[in-house]
Design a protein around this motif. Structure first.
Motif, PDB file in Angstrom:
ATOM      1  N   ALA B 172       1.251   2.903  -9.083  1.00 18.79           N
ATOM      2  CA  ALA B 172       1.295   4.511  -8.734  1.00 18.79           C
ATOM      3  C   ALA B 172       0.395   4.446  -7.118  1.00 18.79           C
ATOM      4  CB  ALA B 172       0.446   4.970  -9.263  1.00 18.79           C
ATOM      5  N   HIS B 173      -0.169   3.063  -6.975  1.00 14.67           N
ATOM      6  CA  HIS B 173      -0.605   3.008  -5.255  1.00 14.67           C
ATOM      7  C   HIS B 173       0.356   2.675  -4.858  1.00 14.67           C
ATOM      8  CE1 HIS B 173      -3.942   1.940  -2.545  1.00 14.67           C
ATOM      9  NE2 HIS B 173      -2.934   1.240  -2.319  1.00 14.67           N
ATOM     10  N   GLU B 174       0.631   1.389  -5.379  1.00 13.88           N
ATOM     11  CA  GLU B 174       2.313   0.779  -4.928  1.00 13.88           C
ATOM     12  C   GLU B 174       3.220   1.833  -4.628  1.00 13.88           C
ATOM     13  OE1 GLU B 174       1.671  -1.073  -2.070  1.00 13.88           O
ATOM     14  OE2 GLU B 174      -0.659  -2.578  -3.639  1.00 13.88           O
ATOM     15  N   THR B 175       3.806   2.008  -5.400  1.00 12.19           N
ATOM     16  CA  THR B 175       5.014   2.926  -4.958  1.00 12.19           C
ATOM     17  C   THR B 175       4.627   4.908  -4.363  1.00 12.19           C
ATOM     18  OG1 THR B 175       5.054   2.783  -7.323  1.00 12.19           O
ATOM     19  CG2 THR B 175       7.003   4.263  -6.120  1.00 12.19           C
ATOM     20  N   ALA B 176       3.245   5.037  -4.314  1.00 12.59           N
ATOM     21  CA  ALA B 176       3.165   5.538  -3.471  1.00 12.59           C
ATOM     22  C   ALA B 176       3.520   5.039  -1.307  1.00 12.59           C
ATOM     23  CB  ALA B 176       2.176   6.278  -3.399  1.00 12.59           C
ATOM     24  N   HIS B 177       2.727   4.116  -1.524  1.00 14.74           N
ATOM     25  CA  HIS B 177       2.708   3.894  -0.296  1.00 14.74           C
ATOM     26  C   HIS B 177       4.559   3.436   0.247  1.00 14.74           C
ATOM     27  CE1 HIS B 177      -0.777   2.236   1.107  1.00 14.74           C
ATOM     28  NE2 HIS B 177      -0.949   1.195   0.055  1.00 14.74           N
ATOM     29  N   ALA B 178       5.784   2.887  -0.362  1.00 13.77           N
ATOM     30  CA  ALA B 178       6.542   2.915  -0.582  1.00 13.77           C
ATOM     31  C   ALA B 178       7.230   4.487  -0.098  1.00 13.77           C
ATOM     32  CB  ALA B 178       7.666   2.789  -2.084  1.00 13.77           C
ATOM     33  N   HIS B 199      -2.596   6.107   5.004  1.00 19.33           N
ATOM     34  CA  HIS B 199      -1.567   5.590   3.930  1.00 19.33           C
ATOM     35  C   HIS B 199      -2.237   5.526   2.289  1.00 19.33           C
ATOM     36  CE1 HIS B 199       2.171   3.864   3.639  1.00 19.33           C
ATOM     37  NE2 HIS B 199       2.486   3.929   4.748  1.00 19.33           N
ATOM     38  N   GLU B 200      -3.340   4.450   2.598  1.00 14.52           N
ATOM     39  CA  GLU B 200      -4.614   4.057   1.360  1.00 14.52           C
ATOM     40  C   GLU B 200      -4.718   5.027   0.485  1.00 14.52           C
ATOM     41  OE1 GLU B 200      -3.150   0.478   1.248  1.00 14.52           O
ATOM     42  OE2 GLU B 200      -4.916   1.271  -0.182  1.00 14.52           O
ATOM     43  N   ALA B 201      -5.271   6.395   1.647  1.00 18.24           N
ATOM     44  CA  ALA B 201      -6.299   7.517   0.864  1.00 18.24           C
ATOM     45  C   ALA B 201      -5.701   7.895  -0.154  1.00 18.24           C
ATOM     46  CB  ALA B 201      -6.948   8.160   2.056  1.00 18.24           C
ATOM     47  N   PRO B 278      -8.916  -0.569   7.282  1.00 14.01           N
ATOM     48  CA  PRO B 278      -8.068   0.843   6.332  1.00 14.01           C
ATOM     49  C   PRO B 278      -8.491   0.845   5.029  1.00 14.01           C
ATOM     50  CG  PRO B 278      -6.492  -0.491   7.809  1.00 14.01           C
ATOM     51  CD  PRO B 278      -7.772  -1.145   7.618  1.00 14.01           C
ATOM     52  N   HIS B 279      -8.810  -0.103   4.260  1.00 15.51           N
ATOM     53  CA  HIS B 279      -9.078   0.145   2.687  1.00 15.51           C
ATOM     54  C   HIS B 279     -10.685   0.643   3.033  1.00 15.51           C
ATOM     55  CE1 HIS B 279      -6.390  -2.881   2.454  1.00 15.51           C
ATOM     56  NE2 HIS B 279      -6.209  -2.805   1.516  1.00 15.51           N
ATOM     57  N   ALA B 280     -11.579   0.381   3.529  1.00 16.91           N
ATOM     58  CA  ALA B 280     -12.662   1.296   3.855  1.00 16.91           C
ATOM     59  C   ALA B 280     -13.434   2.389   4.029  1.00 16.91           C
ATOM     60  CB  ALA B 280     -13.565  -0.300   4.806  1.00 16.91           C
ATOM     61  N   MET B 597      -1.274  -4.859   6.684  1.00 20.93           N
ATOM     62  CA  MET B 597      -2.365  -5.035   6.061  1.00 20.93           C
ATOM     63  C   MET B 597      -3.050  -4.112   5.182  1.00 20.93           C
ATOM     64  SD  MET B 597      -4.906  -4.234   9.533  1.00 20.93           S
ATOM     65  CE  MET B 597      -3.892  -3.422  10.256  1.00 20.93           C
ATOM     66  N   LEU B 598      -1.817  -3.491   4.492  1.00 17.94           N
ATOM     67  CA  LEU B 598      -2.548  -2.291   3.473  1.00 17.94           C
ATOM     68  C   LEU B 598      -1.978  -3.404   2.251  1.00 17.94           C
ATOM     69  CD1 LEU B 598      -0.598   0.764   5.333  1.00 17.94           C
ATOM     70  CD2 LEU B 598      -3.985   0.139   4.671  1.00 17.94           C
ATOM     71  N   HIS B 599      -2.061  -4.224   2.202  1.00 19.71           N
ATOM     72  CA  HIS B 599      -2.007  -5.221   0.701  1.00 19.71           C
ATOM     73  C   HIS B 599      -2.936  -4.581  -0.534  1.00 19.71           C
ATOM     74  CE1 HIS B 599       0.056  -8.779   2.113  1.00 19.71           C
ATOM     75  NE2 HIS B 599       0.900  -7.413   2.346  1.00 19.71           N
ATOM     76  N   MET B 600      -2.884  -4.427  -1.518  1.00 16.94           N
ATOM     77  CA  MET B 600      -3.804  -3.846  -2.069  1.00 16.94           C
ATOM     78  C   MET B 600      -5.453  -3.831  -2.194  1.00 16.94           C
ATOM     79  SD  MET B 600      -3.653  -1.570  -5.105  1.00 16.94           S
ATOM     80  CE  MET B 600      -5.313  -1.169  -5.838  1.00 16.94           C
TER      81      MET B 600
HETATM   82 ZN   LIG Z   1      -2.396   0.230  -0.498  1.00 17.77          ZN
END
Ligand SMILES: [Zn+2]
Lengths: 395, 611
Positions: B172-178, B199-201, B278-280, B597-600
Motif C-alpha cells: 500500500a505504501h509503495e502504491t501510494a507513492h505511485a 510523500h512518506e507520510a 524524509p522518513h524520520a 531517497m524515498l525507498h521503503m
Molecule cells: Zn516511502
C-alpha cells in the motif's frame, strides 16, 4: 646532517614511494638507514610477472637498497589493472610486509559479517564481469579498467606471493600493536586505518538483474525475456534496462570498498609526522575522523581520488601549522592538488621525471626547512621516450 | 465494461497475522479494471514476475473468467495456502495494488481514476525483484519493485526468505507513492525536507487506511482491545515483519506517536524530530494526522453509544449512513439516563466498529481530497494542513469539530505557531471568475494561460515570471452537508499553475553556485455550480522552509548523494542509481529526482541492519 627522504615515483608508475629513514638505536648509538616501500601493488610480480613499465622504478629501488633487503613493504592498496611482463632479473628481498587486515587467510573465521559482505561483493564482481563478457557493449567507458583493477583473484595471488617472499607478513588494522612488525628503533609508526571490520566501508550496492543464467556445468548464458500479453513492449524493455542500471553504482561501490581498506599509517621521526594514506576514500576518512585518529601532519601522501574533503584537511593540514615547520603533500594526479595548495606545498613528480624527492632534515638541532631536491630525469636511468622534466625548486 | 474479480490478498504480513491469530488470507472483490489477463495483467497494472537470478519471466497466474452472469472471475491457484508460491505472490500483489488504487479513486475521495506521472497507462509490478531489504516505486521504470531478503530462523538453524511483497502495508505504501506522484509530480524533484516527508507520510497513512479495510483484522483488534485502537500497532505500525527481521525494533515506523517539530511541555526529548531525513521527519506529520483520527474514533463511540447519529458538528448523518457496516448494532444506551461505568464502556465497545468505519472514511476522504488541493511545486506540512482543512470543509460544511482538532494538533506538534497560519479563505466569489467560461478554461490551454496571465496577482504569480499550467481537472465528488438528504455530488475545477524561482543558496561548500531553482505554485479550486472559489492555496514560501532546503542540500552533499552534471554518471556513462542529479545552467543549480531517497527504508539503515 641527517635527513629523512621521501622519494615519490611518477604517477605513471602507480602510487609508489620509497621512504628512507636514518634510524638511530638508542642502545648502541648506531644509525642505520632503513627503507620503507609504500606501493600500490605494481612492483611485485604475480603469476603474470611484472609490468615492464615498472622496471625503471624497481631498478631504482634496488639501487637504493644496495643489495640489502627492504625493511618494510606496505601494500597500500591492491590496484591491479596493468599488463604484466616477465619477472625482473633481480627479485626484491623483503623483511616485513604489511597487508590490510582483510587479506589475512583466517579473516573469514574471525569476522563473519564483514567476510559475508566481502563474499557478496565478489559474487557481484563475478556477475558483472560475466555480463560484460557476454554483452561487450556494456563494457563502455571506464568499466573495463574498473573490472581489471578489482580482480580479487589477482589480488589474492599477490597477497599469496607476499606471504611467500617476505620474511614476515603482517595483517594490519587501526591501532594494531606494531611490536615486532617493523624494524625501526627510533621512528614510530602508527596505523590510522583501516578498521578491522571492512563492513564499515561497504558502500551503496544496488541489486542488478543482469539476466545471467548459470547452468549446472558452469556455463553461463544471458537471458532476455519478452513481454507477456497485454504489456507494452517498450515499457517492458525499459523496465529491464532500469533493472540493470545499478551496474555503474555497483562497480564504483566495489572499487571504493577495496580502496577504503587501504592501510593508512603515520611515521614520526625527530619532530616530523608523515602520513601515508594510500587510496583511502571519503568513507575511510570519515571513519578515521569518527575514531578520533586524525592529527596534524607535515607530509601527506594521497592516492588517485583520495584528497579528503575540507573538514578532514582542517584536521590533518590546518591552514596554520602548529610548529612553524614546512608542510608538504604529494598526490599522484592533479585531482584535488589545488585544494592542498592553500594549506601546504603540493607537489607531483614533473612530467617525464622518474621521481621527485623530499628531504626532511633533522631540525631538532637546527631550524632548516626540508629540502626539495630536483627531480632526477628519467633519461638518467636510460629510459627512452621520457623527456627531461623541470623539477621543483627548493622551497 | 469493468470486470468483476474476486481474488485472495494477504492480511497484514505472515508474522503480524500469526501474532494476532487472524487468517493469513482475505478474499477481495475488485471491479475497477476493464480487462484482466493472465499474469495478472490489466490495462493499469501488470505483474511481471521476473526471476532476479536467471532473468526469466515466471509464468503468470492463469485467469479464469466468469463462467456465468453474476459470478466474479478469479485466478487458478495451485494451493492458496502456499504463500511463497509464485502464483499466490503474483495474484495477491496484484490485488493489494489495485485495492489501494481503488481506495484513492472512490467517489467520496478523488472521485476519478488515478493517472500516473509517467507515460503509458500501466504500472509494472515486480513482486520478487531480487535480494535486498527494500522496496520502491520508480517513475523512470514505471514500476513498483518488491525485494526479498534472507533472515536467520529463530531456531538458529537455516534461513528463511522474507518477501516485502507479503506485507500489505509495504505494498500500500509503495502504491501510494505511485499514485501521489501522479497527483503531485513536482514532489519527485522537491528539495524541501517537508515536501519529501509528506510523500512518506501519505504513503504510511495509506498503509494504515488499507489495514482499516481489512475486516478480520479490525474485528480482531477491536475485540481484544476493548473497542479501542489507541494502543494497538495493528494499523499504525508500518513494516512489522520487515522491521523485526532487520532486528531494530518491532516495526519500521509508527503512526501512533508523539513526535513533534519543537520541544513541548511534557514532551520527551527523543520525540523532537530535528532530522531532515524524509522518513524520520514524516513521522511528525503522520503522527499528527493519525491522532486526529483516534480522537474522532473516541468521540464517535461516545455518540453512537446513545444515538444512531452523531452530533452534526462531528459528522453529518449522510456520512454515517454511507459508512455504517451492515452488522452495526443499534445504540445500546438509547433513551437511557445515567449508566454505570462498566455499562458505558461496554456500550462504547459495541459501537466501536461503526465508529471506526465512519472515522476512517472521513479521514481518508479529507486526506486524499486535500492532496488534490495542494499547490504544485515545493510544499510544507502546513500546506497540507490548509489543503485538508479546505477539502474537509468542502466535503462536510456543517461538521467542523474535527477541523478544529486538526488545527490544535498542528500547533501542539510545533508544525505551526498559531492556528491562524492554517486558515485559508474558502467559498468566496471573485471577479476573475465572473465572466470565465469554466468549460473552456478546463479544455483549452490557451484559455488557461490567458486567464492566469490576466490574474497574476490573484494567483500570486510573480511579475515577469513565465509559468506552467497543469492540465485542469474537472471532478465530481460527494459532499455531506447537514440534513437527512444532504448528500450530493459537487463538481469542481482544479486549476494549478506553477513557476520557477531562483533562491540564494547558502550552503557553505564552495562547490555549488550561489543560486538554486525551486518551483512554487498555486492551486485554485472552483465550484463549477456556484462559480465561487472553493479555496486558493499557494506554496509555503517562508524563510524557515528555505533554510530547511539549505539543510537538505548540505545533507545531500555530506552523504555524497548529490552529483553535479557528469559526476552523476557511472563508469559506463549511464546515470547512477544512488546519486541525486544536479544540473547547473546559467549559474543556477537545479536538483532532480530527490524522490529516489524515498525507498521503503532509508539506505543507511539497511546497510547497518544486515538482512
Ligand atoms: Zn516511502
Amino acid at each position: 646532517m641527517a635527513a629523512l627522504r621521501v622519494r615519490t615515483y611518477s604517477a605513471r608508475f602507480g602510487d609508489t614511494l620509497l621512504v628512507s629513514v636514518p634510524d638511530q638505536d638508542a642502545d648502541t648509538g648506531l644509525t642505520t638507514v632503513r627503507h620503507v616501500l609504500v606501493d600500490a601493488g605494481n612492483l611485485l610480480p604475480d603469476e603474470d610477472g611484472v609490468d615492464p613499465a615498472f622496471h625503471p622504478v624497481l631498478e631504482d629501488v634496488l639501487a637504493q637498497l644496495g643489495g640489502a633487503p627492504l625493511d618494510l613493504y606496505v601494500l597500500a592498496h591492491e590496484h591491479l589493472g596493468h599488463v604484466k611482463g616477465p619477472p625482473p632479473r633481480e627479485p626484491l628481498k623483503l623483511r616485513h610486509a604489511w597487508l590490510t587486515a582483510s587479506a589475512a587467510p583466517d579473516y573469514a573465521e574471525q569476522h563473519h559479517e564483514s567476510a559475508r559482505q566481502l563474499a557478496e561483493r565478489r559474487a557481484l564482481y563475478d556477475d558483472l564481469r560475466e555480463y560484460c563478457r557476454l554483452r561487450p557493449e556494456a563494457a563502455r567507458g571506464s568499466v573495463p579498467s574498473l573490472l581489471l583493477g578489482n580482480d580479487y583473484r589477482k589480488a589474492e595471488a599477490r597477497a599469496e606471493f607476499l606471504r611467500r617472499s617476505a620474511e614476515r607478513a603482517h595483517y594490519l588494522s587501526r591501532d594494531a600493536s606494531l611490536m615486532e612488525m617493523h624494524p625501526f628503533k627510533e621512528a614510530t609508526l602508527k596505523v590510522w586505518a583501516p578498521e578491522v571490520e571492512t563492513r564499515e566501508y561497504a558502500g551503496r550496492v544496488f541489486p542488478v538483474a543482469l539476466g545471467l543464467e548459470r547452468r549446472p556445468g558452469g556455463e553461463v548464458s544471458l537471458h532476455v525475456p519478452g513481454p507477456p500479453a497485454g504489456v507494452d513492449a517498450s515499457a517492458f524493455y525499459n523496465l529491464l534496462k532500469w533493472r540493470r542500471q545499478g551496474t555503474g553504482d555497483d562497480l564504483i561501490a566495489i572499487d571504493a570498498a577495496a580502496k577504503n581498506t587501504s592501510i593508512v599509517f603515520s611515521l614520526e621521526w625527530r619532530g616530523w609526522r608523515l602520513l601515508f594514506a594510500g587510496d583511502a576514500g571519503a568513507r575511510s576518512w570519515k571513519v578515521m575522523k569518527q575514531r578520533d585518529v586524525l592529527r596534524p601532519v607535515h607530509f601527506l601522501q594521497v592516492g588517485d581520488h583520495g584528497t579528503p574533503d575540507e573538514a578532514i584537511l582542517d584536521a590533518i593540514l590546518p591552514m596554520e601549522g602548529a610548529d612553524g615547520r614546512q608542510r608538504y603533500a604529494v598526490s599522484s594526479e592533479g585531482n584535488g592538488v589545488s585544494r592542498l595548495r592553500s594549506r601546504c606545498t603540493a607537489s607531483t613528480p614533473p612530467k617525464g621525471a622518474l621521481y621527485v624527492d623530499l628531504m626532511f632534515e633533522d631540525v631538532e638541532r637546527q631550524q632548516v626547512p626540508p629540502r626539495l631536491r630536483r627531480a632526477v630525469p628519467a633519461r638518467a636511468h636510460g629510459l627512452r621516450g621520457l623527456t627531461r622534466g623541470g623539477g621543483k625548486r627548493r622551497a | 465494461m469493468a470486470v468483476d474479480i474476486r481474488i485472495p490478498v494477504l492480511v497484514q504480513d505472515p508474522v503480524a497475522a500469526s501474532e494476532r491469530s487472524i487468517p493469513l488470507m482475505e478474499w477481495v472483490h475488485l471491479r475497477s479494471e476493464d480487462v484482466v489477463l493472465d499474469g495478472p495483467v490489466s490495462p493499469r497494472v501488470a505483474v511481471l514476475d521476473l526471476d532476479a537470478s536467471t532473468g526469466r519471466l515466471r509464468r503468470g497466474a492463469r485467469f479464469q473468467s466468469s463462467e456465468q452472469e453474476g459470478t466474479p472471475g478469479t485466478f487458478l491457484l495451485k494451493d492458496p495456502k502456499q504463500l511463497d508460491a509464485a502464483d499466490v505472490i503474483q495474484v495477491s500483489v496484484f490485488g493489494a495494488v489495485l485495492r489501494t488504487m481503488e481506495m484513492f479513486e472512490e467517489d467520496d475521495a478523488l472521485g476519478r481514476k488515478v493517472c500516473w506521472a509517467f507515460e503509458g497507462s500501466q504500472l509494472l509490478v515486480v513482486p520478487q525483484a531480487g535480494e535486498w531489504a527494500n522496496a520502491f516505486y520508480q517513475r523512470e521504470s514505471r514500476s513498483l519493485q518488491f525485494f526479498y531478503f534472507r533472515h536467520p530462523l529463530l531456531s538458529g538453524r537455516g534461513e528463511e526468505r522474507i518477501y516485502t511483497c507479503h506485507s500489505q502495508d509495504i505494498i500500500a505504501h509503495e502504491t501510494a507513492h505511485a499514485v501521489l506522484d501522479g497527483i503531485l509530480p513536482d514532489l519527485y524533484h522537491a528539495l524541501s525536507p517537508q515536501a519529501l516527508a509528506l510523500h512518506e507520510a501519505v504513503a504510511d497513512l495509506t498503509a494504515a487506511l488499507a489495514a482499516f479495510r481489512c475486516r478480520p483484522l479490525v474485528r480482531q483488534v477491536l475485540r481484544t482491545q476493548g473497542g479501542s485502537i489507541a494502543s494497538s500497532g495493528a494499523f499504525s505500525a508500518i513494516g512489522e515483519q520487515f522491521g523485526q527481521a532487520l532486528g531494530n525494533k518491532s516495526h519500521l515506523r509508527d503512526l501512533l506517536n508523539q513526535k513533534t517539530l519543537k520541544p513541548i511541555d511534557g514532551g520527551k526529548p527523543e520525540d523532537v524530530v530535528t532530522s531532515l531525513e524524509p522518513h524520520a521527519l514524516s513521522e511528525v506529520l503522520s503522527g499528527t494526522l493519525y491522532s486526529v483520527l483516534l480522537r474522532l474514533h473516541e468521540a464517535l463511540k461516545d455518540e453512537f453509544a446513545r444515538k444512531r447519529q452523531a452530533r452534526m458538528s462531528l459528522v453529518a448523518p449522510t456520512e454515517t449512513a454511507r459508512q455504517t457496516p451492515e452488522d452495526a448494532p443499534e445504540p445500546p444506551l438509547a433513551h437511557q439516563g445515567f449508566v454505570a461505568e462498566d455499562a458505558w464502556q461496554e456500550a462504547r465497545r459495541r459501537v466501536s466498529g461503526k465508529a471506526l468505519a465512519v472515522a476512517t472514511s472521513r479521514f481518508k476522504r479529507s486526506l486524499y481530497r486535500g492532496l488534490d488541493y495542494l499547490p504544485p511545486g515545493e510544499v510544507s506540512f502546513a500546506d497540507l494542513g490548509r489543503a485538508i482543512l479546505a477539502a474537509d470543509e468542502a466535503a462536510h460544511p456543517d461538521s467542523g469539530e474535527p477541523r478544529a482538532w486538526l488545527c490544535q494538533e498542528f500547533v501542539r506538534r510545533g508544525i505551526v505557531k498559531h492556528p491562524v497560519e492554517l486558515r485559508a479563505r474558502t467559498n468566496f466569489a471573485h471577479p476573475s471568475l465572473s465572466r470565465v467560461d469554466l468549460d473552456t478554461l478546463a479544455k483549452s490551454d490557451w484559455a488557461a494561460y490567458d486567464f492566469a496571465n490576466r490574474h497574476r496577482g490573484f494567483l500570486r504569480i510573480p511579475r515577469g515570471r513565465s509559468f506552467h499550467i497543469a492540465p485542469r481537472l474537472v471532478v465530481e465528488k460527494l459532499s455531506y452537508a447537514g440534513g437527512e438528504h444532504a448528500k450530493r455530488r459537487v463538481r469542481e475545477c482544479i486549476f494549478k499553475v506553477s513557476w520557477k524561482v531562483d533562491e540564494p543558496d547558502e550552503v557553505p561548500s564552495g562547490e555549488l553556485p550561489d543560486w538554486r531553482q525551486v518551483t512554487f505554485g498555486t492551486t485554485l479550486v472552483i465550484d463549477c455550480a456556484t462559480r465561487r472559489v472553493r479555496v486558493l492555496l499557494t506554496s509555503d514560501r517562508s524563510e524557515t522552509r528555505k533554510v530547511e532546503r539549505d539543510g537538505m542540500l548540505r545533507k545531500l552533499l555530506d552523504e555524497d548523494l548529490l552529483r553535479v552534471g557528469d559526476e552523476a554518471l557511472g563508469p559506463d556513462g549511464k546515470q547512477l542509481c544512488g546519486a541525486i542529479q544536479a544540473e547547473i545552467s546559467g549559474g543556477v543549480l537545479r536538483v532532480v529526482g530527490t524522490a529516489h531517497m524515498l525507498h521503503m527504508v532509508e539506505e543507511r539503515r539497511y546497510r547497518n541492519g544486515g538482512g
